[in-house]
Design a protein around this motif. Sequence first.
Motif, PDB file in Angstrom:
ATOM      1  N   GLY A  92       0.799  -1.216   0.000  1.00  0.00           N
ATOM      2  CA  GLY A  92       0.000   0.000   0.000  1.00  0.00           C
ATOM      3  C   GLY A  92       0.830   1.264   0.000  1.00  0.00           C
ATOM      4  O   GLY A  92       0.560   2.200  -0.755  1.00  0.00           O
ATOM      5  N   LEU A  93       1.875   1.288   0.830  1.00  0.00           N
ATOM      6  CA  LEU A  93       2.687   2.502   0.953  1.00  0.00           C
ATOM      7  C   LEU A  93       3.708   2.616  -0.180  1.00  0.00           C
ATOM      8  O   LEU A  93       3.691   3.585  -0.941  1.00  0.00           O
TER       9      LEU A  93
ATOM     10  N   GLU B  57       4.308   0.902  -2.962  1.00  0.00           N
ATOM     11  CA  GLU B  57       3.962   0.640  -4.363  1.00  0.00           C
ATOM     12  C   GLU B  57       2.756   1.427  -4.848  1.00  0.00           C
ATOM     13  O   GLU B  57       2.620   1.666  -6.042  1.00  0.00           O
ATOM     14  N   GLU B  58       1.871   1.790  -3.926  1.00  0.00           N
ATOM     15  CA  GLU B  58       0.566   2.289  -4.368  1.00  0.00           C
ATOM     16  C   GLU B  58       0.261   3.705  -3.908  1.00  0.00           C
ATOM     17  O   GLU B  58       0.511   4.657  -4.636  1.00  0.00           O
ATOM     18  N   ILE B  59      -0.274   3.872  -2.709  1.00  0.00           N
ATOM     19  CA  ILE B  59      -0.882   5.153  -2.343  1.00  0.00           C
ATOM     20  C   ILE B  59      -0.022   6.018  -1.440  1.00  0.00           C
ATOM     21  O   ILE B  59      -0.416   7.118  -1.080  1.00  0.00           O
ATOM     22  N   GLY B  60       1.152   5.528  -1.040  1.00  0.00           N
ATOM     23  CA  GLY B  60       2.016   6.307  -0.157  1.00  0.00           C
ATOM     24  C   GLY B  60       2.757   7.409  -0.887  1.00  0.00           C
ATOM     25  O   GLY B  60       2.927   7.372  -2.104  1.00  0.00           O
ATOM     26  N   PRO B  61       3.255   8.404  -0.145  1.00  0.00           N
ATOM     27  CA  PRO B  61       3.974   9.521  -0.781  1.00  0.00           C
ATOM     28  C   PRO B  61       5.372   9.155  -1.252  1.00  0.00           C
ATOM     29  O   PRO B  61       5.915   9.804  -2.138  1.00  0.00           O
ATOM     30  N   PHE B  62       5.972   8.115  -0.655  1.00  0.00           N
ATOM     31  CA  PHE B  62       7.329   7.716  -1.019  1.00  0.00           C
ATOM     32  C   PHE B  62       7.319   6.363  -1.718  1.00  0.00           C
ATOM     33  O   PHE B  62       6.786   5.390  -1.183  1.00  0.00           O
ATOM     34  N   HIS B  63       7.920   6.299  -2.903  1.00  0.00           N
ATOM     35  CA  HIS B  63       8.120   5.039  -3.603  1.00  0.00           C
ATOM     36  C   HIS B  63       9.612   4.810  -3.802  1.00  0.00           C
ATOM     37  O   HIS B  63      10.407   5.743  -3.729  1.00  0.00           O
TER      38      HIS B  63
ATOM     39  N   LEU C 184       3.351   7.944  -8.914  1.00  0.00           N
ATOM     40  CA  LEU C 184       4.548   7.524  -9.626  1.00  0.00           C
ATOM     41  C   LEU C 184       4.326   7.761 -11.117  1.00  0.00           C
ATOM     42  O   LEU C 184       4.024   6.929 -11.930  1.00  0.00           O
ATOM     43  N   ARG C 185       4.436   8.844 -11.478  1.00  0.00           N
ATOM     44  CA  ARG C 185       4.089   8.854 -12.887  1.00  0.00           C
ATOM     45  C   ARG C 185       5.291   8.412 -13.666  1.00  0.00           C
ATOM     46  O   ARG C 185       6.018   9.202 -14.247  1.00  0.00           O
ATOM     47  N   LYS C 186       5.533   7.099 -13.627  1.00  0.00           N
ATOM     48  CA  LYS C 186       6.651   6.486 -14.333  1.00  0.00           C
ATOM     49  C   LYS C 186       6.079   5.345 -15.146  1.00  0.00           C
ATOM     50  O   LYS C 186       4.942   4.937 -14.969  1.00  0.00           O
TER      51      LYS C 186
ATOM     52  N   GLY D 149      -4.865  -3.712 -12.377  1.00  0.00           N
ATOM     53  CA  GLY D 149      -4.768  -5.063 -11.869  1.00  0.00           C
ATOM     54  C   GLY D 149      -5.188  -5.147 -10.420  1.00  0.00           C
ATOM     55  O   GLY D 149      -5.970  -4.332  -9.918  1.00  0.00           O
ATOM     56  N   HIS D 150      -4.646  -6.145  -9.724  1.00  0.00           N
ATOM     57  CA  HIS D 150      -5.010  -6.414  -8.334  1.00  0.00           C
ATOM     58  C   HIS D 150      -4.689  -5.232  -7.431  1.00  0.00           C
ATOM     59  O   HIS D 150      -5.450  -4.912  -6.525  1.00  0.00           O
ATOM     60  N   GLU D 151      -3.549  -4.585  -7.652  1.00  0.00           N
ATOM     61  CA  GLU D 151      -3.175  -3.384  -6.911  1.00  0.00           C
ATOM     62  C   GLU D 151      -3.525  -2.179  -7.776  1.00  0.00           C
ATOM     63  O   GLU D 151      -2.724  -1.709  -8.585  1.00  0.00           O
ATOM     64  N   VAL D 152      -4.721  -1.683  -7.602  1.00  0.00           N
ATOM     65  CA  VAL D 152      -5.279  -0.677  -8.498  1.00  0.00           C
ATOM     66  C   VAL D 152      -4.388   0.556  -8.596  1.00  0.00           C
ATOM     67  O   VAL D 152      -4.105   1.051  -9.688  1.00  0.00           O
ATOM     68  N   ALA D 153      -3.936   1.067  -7.454  1.00  0.00           N
ATOM     69  CA  ALA D 153      -3.154   2.306  -7.469  1.00  0.00           C
ATOM     70  C   ALA D 153      -1.746   2.114  -8.020  1.00  0.00           C
ATOM     71  O   ALA D 153      -1.085   3.099  -8.357  1.00  0.00           O
ATOM     72  N   LEU D 154      -1.272   0.882  -8.123  1.00  0.00           N
ATOM     73  CA  LEU D 154       0.013   0.624  -8.765  1.00  0.00           C
ATOM     74  C   LEU D 154      -0.102   0.814 -10.269  1.00  0.00           C
ATOM     75  O   LEU D 154       0.764   1.409 -10.907  1.00  0.00           O
ATOM     76  N   HIS D 155      -1.185   0.327 -10.847  1.00  0.00           N
ATOM     77  CA  HIS D 155      -1.354   0.369 -12.298  1.00  0.00           C
ATOM     78  C   HIS D 155      -2.022   1.651 -12.783  1.00  0.00           C
ATOM     79  O   HIS D 155      -1.712   2.149 -13.863  1.00  0.00           O
TER      80      HIS D 155
END
Length: 473
Positions: A102-103, A105-111, A313-315, A440-446
Amino acid sequence: MSTFNWVFNLFLILFIANLHSIKCTQSFSSDPYNQQQLDKVLKLPGQNFSVNFSHYAGYVTVNKESGRALFYWFFEADEDPSSKPLVLWLNGGPGCSSIAFGLAEEIGPFHVEKDGKTLYLNPYSWNKVANILFLDSPVGVGFSYSNTSTDLLSNGDKRTAAENLEFLLRWFERFPQYRGRDLYITGESYAGHYVPQLSQAIVRHNRKSGEQIVNLKGFMVGNALTDDFHDHLGLFQFMWSVGMISDQTFKQLNIVCDFQSFIHASEHCERMLEIADEEIGDIDMYSIFTPPCTGNFNKFNRPWRRTRKFGLLRKAYDPCTEQHSKVYFNLPEVQDALHVRSKNSPLKWETCSDTVNENWKDSPRSVLNVYRELLHSGLRIWIFSGDTDAVIPVTSTRYSIDALKLPTVSPWRAWYDDGQVGGWTQEYEGLSFVTVRGAGHEVALHKPKQALTLIKSYLAGDSMPTLQLVSDS
Protein backbone atom coordinates in the motif's frame (compact mmCIF):
# COMPACT_ATOMS: atom_id res chain seq x y z
CA MET A 1 43.44 -10.92 39.46
CA SER A 2 43.33 -8.40 42.32
CA THR A 3 40.10 -7.58 44.12
CA PHE A 4 40.29 -4.05 42.74
CA ASN A 5 40.63 -5.23 39.14
CA TRP A 6 37.79 -7.72 39.58
CA VAL A 7 35.47 -5.04 40.99
CA PHE A 8 36.53 -2.57 38.30
CA ASN A 9 35.83 -5.08 35.49
CA LEU A 10 32.46 -5.92 36.99
CA PHE A 11 31.62 -2.21 37.18
CA LEU A 12 32.68 -1.77 33.56
CA ILE A 13 30.51 -4.67 32.40
CA LEU A 14 27.50 -3.31 34.27
CA PHE A 15 28.14 0.18 32.93
CA ILE A 16 28.25 -1.07 29.31
CA ALA A 17 25.13 -3.16 29.88
CA ASN A 18 23.38 -0.09 31.27
CA LEU A 19 24.38 1.94 28.22
CA HIS A 20 22.94 -0.78 26.01
CA SER A 21 19.73 -0.70 28.04
CA ILE A 22 19.51 3.08 27.63
CA LYS A 23 20.04 2.74 23.88
CA CYS A 24 17.31 0.11 23.60
CA THR A 25 14.79 2.10 25.64
CA GLN A 26 15.49 5.65 24.57
CA SER A 27 12.56 5.57 22.11
CA PHE A 28 9.99 4.96 24.86
CA SER A 29 8.06 7.53 26.83
CA SER A 30 5.05 7.26 29.12
CA ASP A 31 3.91 10.66 27.91
CA PRO A 32 1.86 10.36 24.68
CA TYR A 33 3.07 13.66 23.22
CA ASN A 34 6.70 12.82 23.94
CA GLN A 35 6.29 9.39 22.39
CA GLN A 36 4.69 10.98 19.34
CA GLN A 37 7.77 13.17 18.93
CA LEU A 38 10.08 10.19 19.40
CA ASP A 39 8.20 8.45 16.56
CA LYS A 40 8.68 11.38 14.20
CA VAL A 41 10.73 10.48 11.12
CA LEU A 42 13.18 13.28 10.41
CA LYS A 43 14.65 12.10 7.11
CA LEU A 44 14.95 8.85 5.24
CA PRO A 45 18.02 7.44 3.49
CA GLY A 46 17.74 8.07 -0.23
CA GLN A 47 15.35 10.99 0.27
CA ASN A 48 16.90 13.69 -1.89
CA PHE A 49 13.96 16.05 -1.59
CA SER A 50 12.07 17.89 1.13
CA VAL A 51 8.38 17.55 2.02
CA ASN A 52 5.85 19.83 3.65
CA PHE A 53 4.21 17.16 5.79
CA SER A 54 5.25 15.36 8.96
CA HIS A 55 5.34 11.59 9.23
CA TYR A 56 5.81 9.17 12.10
CA ALA A 57 6.74 5.51 12.47
CA GLY A 58 6.88 3.20 15.46
CA TYR A 59 5.12 0.57 17.49
CA VAL A 60 1.93 0.25 19.46
CA THR A 61 1.69 -2.61 21.95
CA VAL A 62 -1.59 -4.49 21.56
CA ASN A 63 -0.94 -7.26 24.10
CA LYS A 64 1.41 -6.66 27.04
CA GLU A 65 1.35 -10.24 28.32
CA SER A 66 2.72 -11.74 25.11
CA GLY A 67 4.57 -8.62 24.02
CA ARG A 68 2.68 -8.24 20.75
CA ALA A 69 3.39 -4.91 19.04
CA LEU A 70 2.19 -3.62 15.66
CA PHE A 71 4.29 -1.36 13.45
CA TYR A 72 2.71 1.72 11.88
CA TRP A 73 3.80 4.49 9.54
CA PHE A 74 1.64 7.60 9.55
CA PHE A 75 1.69 10.46 7.05
CA GLU A 76 -0.08 13.71 7.68
CA ALA A 77 -1.82 15.35 4.73
CA ASP A 78 0.54 17.54 2.74
CA GLU A 79 -1.79 20.53 3.18
CA ASP A 80 -3.87 21.52 6.21
CA PRO A 81 -3.92 18.11 7.96
CA SER A 82 -6.19 19.40 10.72
CA SER A 83 -9.05 19.72 8.20
CA LYS A 84 -8.56 16.30 6.57
CA PRO A 85 -10.00 12.90 7.60
CA LEU A 86 -7.91 9.95 8.75
CA VAL A 87 -7.61 6.95 6.41
CA LEU A 88 -6.29 3.61 7.65
CA TRP A 89 -4.84 1.31 4.95
CA LEU A 90 -4.51 -2.47 5.38
CA ASN A 91 -2.97 -5.05 3.09
CA GLY A 92 -3.90 -8.70 3.25
CA GLY A 93 -2.18 -11.96 2.43
CA PRO A 94 -2.81 -12.98 5.12
CA GLY A 95 0.75 -12.12 6.04
CA CYS A 96 1.59 -9.22 3.70
CA SER A 97 2.94 -5.83 4.69
CA SER A 98 1.00 -2.61 4.17
CA ILE A 99 4.35 -0.82 4.12
CA ALA A 100 5.53 -3.03 1.24
CA PHE A 101 2.46 -2.74 -0.95
CA GLY A 102 0.00 0.00 0.00
CA LEU A 103 2.69 2.50 0.95
CA ALA A 104 5.75 1.76 -1.18
CA GLU A 105 3.96 0.64 -4.36
CA GLU A 106 0.57 2.29 -4.37
CA ILE A 107 -0.88 5.15 -2.34
CA GLY A 108 2.02 6.31 -0.16
CA PRO A 109 3.97 9.52 -0.78
CA PHE A 110 7.33 7.72 -1.02
CA HIS A 111 8.12 5.04 -3.60
CA VAL A 112 11.40 3.17 -4.12
CA GLU A 113 13.58 3.51 -7.20
CA LYS A 114 14.98 0.52 -9.08
CA ASP A 115 18.31 0.80 -7.26
CA GLY A 116 16.57 -0.09 -3.99
CA LYS A 117 18.32 2.81 -2.26
CA THR A 118 16.62 5.97 -3.51
CA LEU A 119 13.13 7.35 -2.95
CA TYR A 120 10.96 9.46 -5.20
CA LEU A 121 7.72 11.35 -4.55
CA ASN A 122 4.45 9.85 -5.72
CA PRO A 123 2.42 12.71 -7.27
CA TYR A 124 -0.80 10.71 -6.73
CA SER A 125 -0.30 9.94 -3.04
CA TRP A 126 -3.49 9.73 -1.04
CA ASN A 127 -2.03 12.08 1.56
CA LYS A 128 -3.01 14.83 -0.86
CA VAL A 129 -6.59 14.37 0.36
CA ALA A 130 -6.25 12.69 3.76
CA ASN A 131 -3.99 11.77 6.66
CA ILE A 132 -2.87 8.21 5.88
CA LEU A 133 -2.07 5.55 8.46
CA PHE A 134 -0.42 2.31 7.28
CA LEU A 135 -0.46 -0.70 9.61
CA ASP A 136 1.48 -3.97 9.42
CA SER A 137 -0.91 -6.52 10.87
CA PRO A 138 -0.96 -9.06 12.46
CA VAL A 139 2.25 -9.79 14.39
CA GLY A 140 4.86 -11.45 12.21
CA VAL A 141 4.03 -9.19 9.28
CA GLY A 142 6.62 -6.64 8.16
CA PHE A 143 8.22 -5.08 11.22
CA SER A 144 5.42 -6.10 13.62
CA TYR A 145 6.50 -8.63 16.21
CA SER A 146 5.70 -10.61 19.33
CA ASN A 147 8.02 -11.52 22.20
CA THR A 148 6.20 -14.87 22.27
CA SER A 149 7.34 -16.80 19.20
CA THR A 150 4.30 -19.10 19.14
CA ASP A 151 2.09 -16.07 18.47
CA LEU A 152 3.25 -16.17 14.84
CA LEU A 153 1.70 -19.64 14.59
CA SER A 154 -1.70 -18.68 15.98
CA ASN A 155 -2.85 -15.66 13.95
CA GLY A 156 -6.32 -15.60 12.48
CA ASP A 157 -9.18 -13.33 11.49
CA LYS A 158 -10.70 -12.98 14.97
CA ARG A 159 -7.51 -12.01 16.78
CA THR A 160 -6.47 -9.71 13.94
CA ALA A 161 -9.73 -7.76 14.14
CA ALA A 162 -9.52 -7.50 17.94
CA GLU A 163 -5.90 -6.36 17.93
CA ASN A 164 -6.40 -3.92 15.06
CA LEU A 165 -9.12 -2.32 17.19
CA GLU A 166 -6.78 -2.30 20.19
CA PHE A 167 -4.13 -0.67 18.00
CA LEU A 168 -6.48 2.15 17.01
CA LEU A 169 -7.55 2.81 20.60
CA ARG A 170 -3.90 2.99 21.73
CA TRP A 171 -2.83 4.99 18.66
CA PHE A 172 -5.42 7.67 19.41
CA GLU A 173 -3.93 7.95 22.90
CA ARG A 174 -0.56 8.70 21.31
CA PHE A 175 -2.07 11.08 18.75
CA PRO A 176 -4.89 12.76 20.70
CA GLN A 177 -5.22 15.48 18.06
CA TYR A 178 -6.78 12.83 15.78
CA ARG A 179 -9.19 11.44 18.36
CA GLY A 180 -12.69 12.11 17.10
CA ARG A 181 -11.47 12.74 13.54
CA ASP A 182 -13.55 11.17 10.75
CA LEU A 183 -12.02 7.73 10.12
CA TYR A 184 -12.25 5.66 6.96
CA ILE A 185 -10.75 2.18 6.63
CA THR A 186 -9.44 0.99 3.26
CA GLY A 187 -7.47 -1.94 1.90
CA GLU A 188 -7.25 -4.62 -0.73
CA SER A 189 -7.12 -8.37 -1.32
CA TYR A 190 -7.34 -10.40 1.92
CA ALA A 191 -8.07 -7.07 3.61
CA GLY A 192 -11.50 -7.87 2.16
CA HIS A 193 -11.72 -9.79 5.45
CA TYR A 194 -9.72 -7.41 7.65
CA VAL A 195 -11.51 -4.18 6.72
CA PRO A 196 -15.17 -5.15 7.24
CA GLN A 197 -14.27 -7.24 10.31
CA LEU A 198 -12.44 -4.29 11.91
CA SER A 199 -15.33 -2.00 10.98
CA GLN A 200 -17.72 -4.44 12.64
CA ALA A 201 -15.52 -4.55 15.76
CA ILE A 202 -15.50 -0.74 15.95
CA VAL A 203 -19.27 -0.43 15.52
CA ARG A 204 -19.86 -3.02 18.24
CA HIS A 205 -17.29 -1.43 20.55
CA ASN A 206 -18.91 1.99 20.16
CA ARG A 207 -22.35 0.53 20.77
CA LYS A 208 -21.19 -1.34 23.87
CA SER A 209 -19.44 1.70 25.32
CA GLY A 210 -22.40 3.94 24.58
CA GLU A 211 -20.29 6.57 22.84
CA GLN A 212 -18.51 7.16 19.53
CA ILE A 213 -15.04 6.30 20.81
CA VAL A 214 -13.77 5.69 17.26
CA ASN A 215 -15.47 8.02 14.79
CA LEU A 216 -15.74 5.49 11.94
CA LYS A 217 -17.51 6.94 8.90
CA GLY A 218 -17.05 4.15 6.37
CA PHE A 219 -14.85 1.62 4.66
CA MET A 220 -13.71 0.79 1.13
CA VAL A 221 -12.08 -2.38 -0.19
CA GLY A 222 -10.51 -3.25 -3.53
CA ASN A 223 -10.24 -6.60 -5.36
CA ALA A 224 -11.34 -8.06 -2.07
CA LEU A 225 -11.64 -11.66 -0.94
CA THR A 226 -15.28 -11.73 0.11
CA ASP A 227 -17.05 -15.05 -0.38
CA ASP A 228 -15.38 -18.37 -1.29
CA PHE A 229 -18.17 -19.64 -3.52
CA HIS A 230 -18.56 -16.45 -5.53
CA ASP A 231 -14.80 -15.83 -5.62
CA HIS A 232 -14.30 -19.27 -7.20
CA LEU A 233 -17.25 -18.94 -9.54
CA GLY A 234 -16.12 -15.52 -10.75
CA LEU A 235 -12.45 -16.49 -11.05
CA PHE A 236 -13.06 -19.51 -13.27
CA GLN A 237 -15.50 -17.55 -15.41
CA PHE A 238 -13.02 -14.68 -15.77
CA MET A 239 -10.14 -16.98 -16.78
CA TRP A 240 -12.34 -18.71 -19.35
CA SER A 241 -13.87 -15.49 -20.73
CA VAL A 242 -10.47 -13.93 -21.50
CA GLY A 243 -9.16 -17.14 -23.06
CA MET A 244 -6.75 -18.27 -20.35
CA ILE A 245 -8.14 -21.79 -19.89
CA SER A 246 -9.86 -24.38 -22.07
CA ASP A 247 -13.58 -25.15 -22.17
CA GLN A 248 -12.96 -28.56 -20.58
CA THR A 249 -10.87 -27.16 -17.71
CA PHE A 250 -13.48 -24.48 -17.08
CA LYS A 251 -16.21 -27.09 -16.79
CA GLN A 252 -14.16 -29.35 -14.52
CA LEU A 253 -13.10 -26.51 -12.23
CA ASN A 254 -16.73 -25.60 -11.65
CA ILE A 255 -17.53 -29.23 -10.84
CA VAL A 256 -14.65 -30.30 -8.57
CA CYS A 257 -13.90 -26.94 -6.90
CA ASP A 258 -17.53 -26.03 -6.22
CA PHE A 259 -18.05 -24.30 -2.84
CA GLN A 260 -14.43 -24.87 -1.79
CA SER A 261 -11.90 -22.49 -0.29
CA PHE A 262 -8.63 -21.65 -2.00
CA ILE A 263 -6.99 -22.35 1.35
CA HIS A 264 -8.58 -25.79 1.83
CA ALA A 265 -9.06 -27.16 -1.66
CA SER A 266 -9.72 -30.89 -2.19
CA GLU A 267 -7.24 -33.20 -3.90
CA HIS A 268 -9.40 -33.30 -7.04
CA CYS A 269 -9.65 -29.52 -7.09
CA GLU A 270 -5.87 -29.20 -6.62
CA ARG A 271 -5.28 -31.43 -9.66
CA MET A 272 -7.55 -29.30 -11.83
CA LEU A 273 -5.82 -26.15 -10.62
CA GLU A 274 -2.50 -27.68 -11.70
CA ILE A 275 -3.96 -28.28 -15.17
CA ALA A 276 -5.16 -24.65 -15.22
CA ASP A 277 -1.61 -23.58 -14.28
CA GLU A 278 -0.22 -25.32 -17.33
CA GLU A 279 -2.81 -23.83 -19.66
CA ILE A 280 -2.39 -20.29 -18.33
CA GLY A 281 1.39 -20.20 -18.72
CA ASP A 282 3.84 -17.82 -17.08
CA ILE A 283 1.88 -14.57 -16.75
CA ASP A 284 1.18 -12.19 -13.90
CA MET A 285 -2.21 -13.24 -12.54
CA TYR A 286 -2.35 -9.97 -10.58
CA SER A 287 -2.26 -8.00 -13.84
CA ILE A 288 -2.80 -10.24 -16.85
CA PHE A 289 -1.94 -7.74 -19.59
CA THR A 290 1.33 -6.39 -18.17
CA PRO A 291 4.73 -8.14 -18.19
CA PRO A 292 5.76 -10.11 -15.10
CA CYS A 293 8.89 -9.45 -13.12
CA THR A 294 11.45 -11.91 -14.47
CA GLY A 295 12.99 -14.54 -12.23
CA ASN A 296 11.39 -17.16 -10.01
CA PHE A 297 7.90 -16.02 -10.86
CA ASN A 298 5.48 -18.77 -11.80
CA LYS A 299 5.19 -20.66 -8.52
CA PHE A 300 4.21 -17.52 -6.58
CA ASN A 301 1.70 -16.26 -9.08
CA ARG A 302 -1.56 -18.15 -8.61
CA PRO A 303 -4.37 -17.21 -6.23
CA TRP A 304 -4.46 -20.81 -4.99
CA ARG A 305 -0.76 -20.76 -4.03
CA ARG A 306 -0.66 -19.80 -0.35
CA THR A 307 3.00 -18.80 -0.24
CA ARG A 308 2.36 -15.49 -1.97
CA LYS A 309 0.25 -12.43 -1.26
CA PHE A 310 -3.34 -13.37 -1.92
CA GLY A 311 -5.24 -10.87 -2.63
CA LEU A 312 -2.07 -9.32 -3.15
CA LEU A 313 4.55 7.52 -9.63
CA ARG A 314 4.09 8.85 -12.89
CA LYS A 315 6.65 6.49 -14.33
CA ALA A 316 6.47 3.59 -16.76
CA TYR A 317 4.92 0.54 -15.14
CA ASP A 318 7.55 -1.47 -13.27
CA PRO A 319 6.57 -5.09 -12.49
CA CYS A 320 9.47 -5.46 -10.03
CA THR A 321 8.50 -2.81 -7.47
CA GLU A 322 8.26 -5.44 -4.74
CA GLN A 323 11.90 -6.40 -5.27
CA HIS A 324 13.03 -2.78 -4.88
CA SER A 325 11.21 -2.55 -1.54
CA LYS A 326 12.92 -5.72 -0.30
CA VAL A 327 16.28 -4.08 -0.81
CA TYR A 328 15.34 -0.72 0.71
CA PHE A 329 13.58 -1.86 3.88
CA ASN A 330 16.36 -4.29 4.72
CA LEU A 331 18.92 -1.47 4.85
CA PRO A 332 19.98 -0.96 8.51
CA GLU A 333 20.01 2.82 8.10
CA VAL A 334 16.40 2.75 6.84
CA GLN A 335 15.29 0.65 9.80
CA ASP A 336 17.07 3.03 12.17
CA ALA A 337 15.29 6.01 10.61
CA LEU A 338 11.93 4.26 11.06
CA HIS A 339 12.65 3.38 14.71
CA VAL A 340 12.47 -0.34 14.02
CA ARG A 341 13.15 -2.50 17.06
CA SER A 342 15.67 -4.75 15.38
CA LYS A 343 16.03 -6.83 18.53
CA ASN A 344 12.39 -7.88 18.35
CA SER A 345 11.41 -7.68 14.67
CA PRO A 346 12.37 -10.38 12.14
CA LEU A 347 16.05 -10.53 11.19
CA LYS A 348 15.11 -10.18 7.52
CA TRP A 349 12.25 -7.93 6.41
CA GLU A 350 9.90 -9.67 3.95
CA THR A 351 7.03 -8.28 1.94
CA CYS A 352 4.93 -11.32 2.91
CA SER A 353 5.42 -13.82 5.73
CA ASP A 354 5.10 -17.48 4.79
CA THR A 355 5.02 -18.36 8.50
CA VAL A 356 1.95 -16.20 9.11
CA ASN A 357 0.23 -17.32 5.91
CA GLU A 358 0.78 -21.04 6.34
CA ASN A 359 -0.33 -21.08 9.99
CA TRP A 360 -3.50 -19.01 9.66
CA LYS A 361 -6.06 -20.36 12.12
CA ASP A 362 -9.48 -19.00 11.23
CA SER A 363 -10.82 -17.62 7.96
CA PRO A 364 -14.58 -17.64 7.41
CA ARG A 365 -15.74 -18.73 3.98
CA SER A 366 -17.73 -15.51 3.63
CA VAL A 367 -17.90 -12.02 5.10
CA LEU A 368 -21.21 -11.21 3.42
CA ASN A 369 -22.89 -11.58 6.82
CA VAL A 370 -20.66 -8.76 8.08
CA TYR A 371 -21.80 -6.58 5.19
CA ARG A 372 -25.43 -7.36 5.96
CA GLU A 373 -24.91 -6.19 9.53
CA LEU A 374 -23.00 -3.03 8.62
CA LEU A 375 -25.25 -1.96 5.74
CA HIS A 376 -27.68 -0.74 8.41
CA SER A 377 -25.10 1.13 10.49
CA GLY A 378 -24.93 4.30 8.37
CA LEU A 379 -21.39 3.69 7.11
CA ARG A 380 -20.25 4.73 3.65
CA ILE A 381 -19.35 1.41 2.00
CA TRP A 382 -17.60 1.22 -1.36
CA ILE A 383 -16.08 -1.71 -3.22
CA PHE A 384 -13.70 -1.19 -6.15
CA SER A 385 -12.12 -3.59 -8.61
CA GLY A 386 -9.29 -3.42 -11.10
CA ASP A 387 -10.64 -5.24 -14.16
CA THR A 388 -7.41 -6.97 -15.30
CA ASP A 389 -6.91 -8.90 -12.06
CA ALA A 390 -7.21 -12.69 -12.23
CA VAL A 391 -6.73 -13.23 -8.47
CA ILE A 392 -9.97 -11.69 -7.19
CA PRO A 393 -11.44 -10.61 -10.53
CA VAL A 394 -14.24 -8.19 -11.20
CA THR A 395 -16.60 -11.10 -11.94
CA SER A 396 -16.10 -12.50 -8.43
CA THR A 397 -16.82 -9.14 -6.81
CA ARG A 398 -19.97 -8.64 -8.89
CA TYR A 399 -21.30 -12.06 -7.89
CA SER A 400 -20.70 -11.26 -4.21
CA ILE A 401 -22.43 -7.89 -4.45
CA ASP A 402 -25.36 -9.46 -6.32
CA ALA A 403 -25.72 -11.95 -3.46
CA LEU A 404 -26.54 -9.05 -1.11
CA LYS A 405 -29.69 -8.36 -3.22
CA LEU A 406 -29.51 -4.60 -2.75
CA PRO A 407 -31.88 -2.24 -4.59
CA THR A 408 -30.17 -0.17 -7.31
CA VAL A 409 -30.08 3.57 -6.70
CA SER A 410 -28.08 4.59 -9.80
CA PRO A 411 -27.69 2.15 -12.73
CA TRP A 412 -24.49 0.93 -14.37
CA ARG A 413 -22.61 3.68 -16.21
CA ALA A 414 -19.13 4.76 -17.26
CA TRP A 415 -17.17 7.21 -15.13
CA TYR A 416 -14.53 9.57 -16.54
CA ASP A 417 -11.12 10.93 -15.71
CA ASP A 418 -9.71 13.72 -17.91
CA GLY A 419 -12.27 12.96 -20.61
CA GLN A 420 -11.41 9.24 -20.75
CA VAL A 421 -13.43 6.33 -19.40
CA GLY A 422 -11.82 5.48 -16.07
CA GLY A 423 -14.09 2.52 -15.45
CA TRP A 424 -17.70 1.75 -14.62
CA THR A 425 -19.86 2.17 -11.57
CA GLN A 426 -23.20 1.27 -10.05
CA GLU A 427 -24.74 2.60 -6.84
CA TYR A 428 -26.88 0.43 -4.60
CA GLU A 429 -28.78 1.18 -1.44
CA GLY A 430 -26.01 1.35 1.16
CA LEU A 431 -23.12 0.41 -1.15
CA SER A 432 -21.33 1.69 -4.26
CA PHE A 433 -19.31 -0.40 -6.71
CA VAL A 434 -16.55 1.03 -8.94
CA THR A 435 -14.34 -0.68 -11.50
CA VAL A 436 -11.04 0.82 -12.64
CA ARG A 437 -10.33 0.18 -16.33
CA GLY A 438 -6.97 -1.42 -17.05
CA ALA A 439 -5.95 -1.82 -13.40
CA GLY A 440 -4.77 -5.06 -11.87
CA HIS A 441 -5.01 -6.41 -8.33
CA GLU A 442 -3.17 -3.38 -6.91
CA VAL A 443 -5.28 -0.68 -8.50
CA ALA A 444 -3.15 2.31 -7.47
CA LEU A 445 0.01 0.62 -8.77
CA HIS A 446 -1.35 0.37 -12.30
CA LYS A 447 -3.69 3.38 -12.37
CA PRO A 448 -2.45 5.86 -9.73
CA LYS A 449 -4.23 8.91 -11.12
CA GLN A 450 -7.57 7.13 -11.39
CA ALA A 451 -7.08 5.73 -7.88
CA LEU A 452 -6.65 9.27 -6.54
CA THR A 453 -9.87 10.27 -8.31
CA LEU A 454 -11.52 7.29 -6.62
CA ILE A 455 -10.48 8.23 -3.09
CA LYS A 456 -11.40 11.88 -3.67
CA SER A 457 -14.92 10.90 -4.71
CA TYR A 458 -15.24 8.43 -1.87
CA LEU A 459 -14.16 10.81 0.88
CA ALA A 460 -16.38 13.57 -0.50
CA GLY A 461 -19.36 11.22 -0.65
CA ASP A 462 -19.76 12.04 -4.34
CA SER A 463 -20.60 9.78 -7.26
CA MET A 464 -17.73 8.99 -9.62
CA PRO A 465 -17.25 11.82 -12.17
CA THR A 466 -19.33 11.97 -15.33
CA LEU A 467 -18.02 13.18 -18.70
CA GLN A 468 -17.63 16.94 -18.75
CA LEU A 469 -18.33 18.20 -22.26
CA VAL A 470 -15.92 20.94 -23.39
CA SER A 471 -17.33 23.81 -25.43
CA ASP A 472 -15.78 24.51 -28.87
CA SER A 473 -15.77 28.23 -28.18
